[in-house]
Scaffold this motif. Sequence first.
Motif, PDB file in Angstrom:
ATOM      1  N   SER A  62      25.385  52.493  23.770  1.00 52.79           N
ATOM      2  CA  SER A  62      26.550  52.352  24.647  1.00 52.79           C
ATOM      3  C   SER A  62      26.190  52.761  26.076  1.00 52.79           C
ATOM      4  O   SER A  62      25.487  53.742  26.291  1.00 52.79           O
ATOM      5  CB  SER A  62      27.695  53.231  24.123  1.00 52.79           C
ATOM      6  OG  SER A  62      28.824  53.168  24.969  1.00 52.79           O
TER       7      SER A  62
ATOM      8  N   ARG B 147      28.146  53.500  29.633  1.00 51.61           N
ATOM      9  CA  ARG B 147      29.459  53.711  30.218  1.00 51.61           C
ATOM     10  C   ARG B 147      29.331  54.141  31.669  1.00 51.61           C
ATOM     11  O   ARG B 147      28.483  54.958  32.028  1.00 51.61           O
ATOM     12  CB  ARG B 147      30.212  54.798  29.444  1.00 51.61           C
ATOM     13  CG  ARG B 147      30.344  54.509  27.953  1.00 51.61           C
ATOM     14  CD  ARG B 147      31.212  53.291  27.701  1.00 51.61           C
ATOM     15  NE  ARG B 147      32.585  53.531  28.122  1.00 51.61           N
ATOM     16  CZ  ARG B 147      33.454  52.562  28.395  1.00 51.61           C
ATOM     17  NH1 ARG B 147      33.089  51.295  28.323  1.00 51.61           N
ATOM     18  NH2 ARG B 147      34.680  52.876  28.761  1.00 51.61           N
TER      19      ARG B 147
ATOM     20  N   GLU C 100      27.393  46.532  26.098  1.00 49.53           N
ATOM     21  CA  GLU C 100      27.647  47.147  27.400  1.00 49.53           C
ATOM     22  C   GLU C 100      26.380  47.191  28.256  1.00 49.53           C
ATOM     23  O   GLU C 100      26.463  47.303  29.474  1.00 49.53           O
ATOM     24  CB  GLU C 100      28.189  48.565  27.202  1.00 49.53           C
ATOM     25  CG  GLU C 100      29.561  48.593  26.574  1.00 49.53           C
ATOM     26  CD  GLU C 100      29.995  49.972  26.117  1.00 49.53           C
ATOM     27  OE1 GLU C 100      31.189  50.152  25.841  1.00 49.53           O
ATOM     28  OE2 GLU C 100      29.135  50.875  26.048  1.00 49.53           O
TER      29      GLU C 100
END
Length: 323
Positions: free
Chosen positions: A289, A291, A207
């Motif tokens: 990660s 987001r 990501e």
Amino acid sequence: MSVKSQIQDKDSPVRRFFREFEKKEGAKNCLALLQSTESLRPLSFTPSSTIVYSFMGTTTDYLIRYTANGNVLQFERTIASEALDFTAPLTGASAEIIQHLKGLFKIGKQNLDGRDASDYKAIYSATALAILDKFFRSGGQMPRLFHESMGEMESILKKHNGKTLKEKATNYLFGEFFATLGGDQYAQDISDLIQLFVEASKRSGSELFGAKMVVFNQALGNSGLVGGADFDCVIECKNRIVLTEIKTKTKPLTIQDLRQILCYALLYDEKKDNFKFTDIGFYHSRSGSFRSLPIDSAVEMTLVGFKSASRARKAFIAAVKKV
């Protein structure tokens, strides 16, 4: 009272705004979309106190920004640097504390010299900056160790490194404080997080792949309205420009974390702030990660009666200006 403090204070203007406009189910769904998609790594050791978690977070923030900028840190533009001017009479800091602040800033600059952020000495230096950072944000609070009298330590300090007794005292006390945070174990845990950040930014499919940090930690133009508000960074990734908070938590994000990033987005003023963004998001440093959500979508999902950030922004500014 900073924006973080206002989020925690149920009687603050910020909390009153969320009490009036926040959609509980929508906020819950929005928060779920921003949670890490990978398991968060637990700490590799048992901290001596909760303060260790806080220092790990601040130190990791500094080192990630340092890494993202090619192993360079613009020291004079950090919150740690601002602490040098934020002293007596504003905080009532003693002459000894002021001397320690100067010494800690020197330690902070010493090893953030181009070496990898995962290096033990780089982590040691970034932790010194974290003390300054927290001194500034707390309005003048220092770890208890730094309130010890130099006179009482004179016999110890004679054998310690430093050009002057004051410099020896700062170096000695910081070494002792670093040990209370966990010493080698603390440093290794942070080193692993920095290596994870580097790996995630280079791994295809991640990501964070191809991400570029385009704006580093700075205060928002409207930060004075809430007693202080500075965000971690802005990350450009996959054609999105994300106002980002770096979180080193071992547990999932909370509603307070969502409110925090929303406050930054709603305090933003395109005339006062020298950047733009399309999304809000979180980099989870314990999983790699990254987001994010478009800001207009996050606002519509989370706040009653607003379909765009610009409209919500006007209401939020009006709410905090009433005080």
